[in-house]
Design an enzyme around this catalytic site. Sequence first.
Site, PDB file in Angstrom:
ATOM      1  N   GLU A 139       0.214  -0.397 -11.740  1.00 22.56           N
ATOM      2  CA  GLU A 139       1.674  -0.116 -11.226  1.00 22.56           C
ATOM      3  C   GLU A 139       1.637  -0.846  -9.627  1.00 22.56           C
ATOM      4  O   GLU A 139       0.662  -0.571  -9.181  1.00 22.56           O
ATOM      5  CB  GLU A 139       1.920   1.285 -11.154  1.00 22.56           C
ATOM      6  CG  GLU A 139       2.284   1.892 -12.282  1.00 22.56           C
ATOM      7  CD  GLU A 139       2.707   3.549 -12.363  1.00 22.56           C
ATOM      8  OE1 GLU A 139       3.108   3.704 -11.030  1.00 22.56           O
ATOM      9  OE2 GLU A 139       2.798   4.152 -13.217  1.00 22.56           O
ATOM     10  N   GLU A 183      -2.119   8.201 -13.764  1.00 20.45           N
ATOM     11  CA  GLU A 183      -2.527   8.710 -12.330  1.00 20.45           C
ATOM     12  C   GLU A 183      -3.091  10.022 -12.480  1.00 20.45           C
ATOM     13  O   GLU A 183      -2.642  10.936 -11.935  1.00 20.45           O
ATOM     14  CB  GLU A 183      -1.208   8.825 -11.672  1.00 20.45           C
ATOM     15  CG  GLU A 183      -0.681   7.331 -11.338  1.00 20.45           C
ATOM     16  CD  GLU A 183       0.599   7.202 -10.312  1.00 20.45           C
ATOM     17  OE1 GLU A 183       1.228   8.177 -10.101  1.00 20.45           O
ATOM     18  OE2 GLU A 183       0.657   6.067  -9.802  1.00 20.45           O
TER      19      GLU A 183
END
Length: 467
Positions: free
Chosen positions: A294, A190
Site C-alpha cells: 500500500e 497491517e
Amino acid sequence: MSDGFLSIRGRQILDGEGNPVLLRGFGLGGWMNMENFITGYPANEEAQREAIRGVIGEEKYELFFDRFLQYFFEEEDARFIASLGLNCLRIPINYRHFEDDLAPFEIKEEGFRHLDRVIDLCARHNIYTIIDLHALPGYQNQHWHSDNPTHKAFFWKHRHFQDRAAHLWEVIADRYKDNRWVAGYNPINEPADPTEEMILPVYRRLYETIRSADPNHLIFLEGNRYSQDFHMFDEPWEGVIYTNHDYALPGFVDGGPYPGVSRGEYVDRKVLEETFLRRSSYMLEHGTHIWVGEFGPVYPQWDPESHESRYRVLEDQLEIYDRHEVSWSIWLYKDIGLQGVVYAAPDSPYLERIRPVLEKKIRLGADSWGTTDEHIRDVMEPIERLFEREFPDYSPFPFGAQRDIEQLVRHILISEPLVPEFAGRFRDISEEEIDEMMQSFRFENCVQRTRLAEILSRHAKLPAAGQ
C-alpha cells in the site's frame, strides 16, 4: 518454477515460463472489506451493516449489499486496469463474508461468490490477484480498517481468533490452489501486535496451514506495526515475499506542501527514499523481492490546489520503486472521490442520498483517514493539552498519544452517533431505488482521475534500458 505458478528466485518473481515479472496494480479497498472514507459511512463496517439492516429489513439489506458488491467491480473495471498496463489486483476481504461470530468455523459458501467472480474477471484480462485478509476475527490491529469498533487488537490475545483465521486460510488455500492467476495470499493486513512476541508464531502457523493445502502459491507477509517493522523477523521463508506499506507524510489528508513540512517533518525526494529504504531494510539485507502493498496520496476535494503537490509525491515514489525494481499495489482503485483512480460521480444517486452525512462528517472530522479536525479544534485542543500536562510520557502502541486521542474522540465517540443518521438516509428506499443507487459505482457511471491513471500507466513496467 512450479507448474505455471509464480515463484521466487532471489530478488525476482518469475512467471510460469521463468521470465521475471513485477506485480503492479491496485488495492480493491472498500469492496469485500468496506472502509468509511471509501464509501461514506461513519465508524466501522459491522456497525454500518447492522444499522442499515435495522432500517430497511433483511430482504432489502441483502439486496443492498449484493448490488453494491456486483456493481463495484465488473468486467469494465478489469478491462480498464489492463488498459493501463497494470497486472495485479490486491483484494482485501473481511472474514465476516465467510463465517459468523455466532457460528465460528462454519464456512459460508455464498461468501465466495463475488470473490470468485472478480478473480475470474481479472484472469480474463491477464491480471493476477492477491487475496488479502484485511479484517481478521478479533481484529489484528487497532483501527477501523480491520472492522474494529474499538482501539484494541484482541486477535493476538485469544487463541480462538487465531484458530479461526488458520481455518479460514486453510479453506481459501484449498479453494484456489490450482488457480494460476491467483498470485498468492496476504494472510494478515497491517498486523499490530503490541508485544511483538506473537506475530512470528502466528505467521508460522498460518504459513504452515496454507502450505499444507497449497504448496505452490506465493505468500505475502507484512511487517508489524502496520507493515513497517521487521526487526523481530528471522531468516526469510521459502516462497514468501515480504511487504511494507509506504505512505508518505505529504500525501495524507493533513499533509503539507511537497517539498516541505508535514506533521512537523520536512519531506523531499531524499526523505521519501530514506523512508522507503528504512521500511525495506529487512528485504534489502536478505536480498528478497520487495512488494509495497500500500502507498499513495489522497486528493481532498475541498483543496484542489494541493493535488499537484500530491502528484509530485507519487511520481517521486514511483521513480524510486522503478530504480529498486519493486512490485506495488497502490491504494486505491475506487471510492467516492478522495483517493481512487475511479470514483462515483458527485451527482450520482448514491452521493446525492448520503450528502448530508458526508458534509457532517467533514465538519466533525469523523473519518480518521478522510477528514481533519479543522472545525473541532475547540474540542480537541483541551484534550491534547490535558495529555501533554498530565501524561507527558504516555506513548501507547502503535502511534502514540496524539493518534490515540484522534481515534477515540473523532473515530469512535463522534462517529458512532453518526451511524444511525447514515442508515436513516435509506429509510423507505425501494428495491428499484437500491439498484439504481448502487449503479453509481459502475465503471461507466464513475469519474476517472485521468492524471493519476496516466502516471500509473507510465510506471506500470520498468523503462527499457537506455530510456
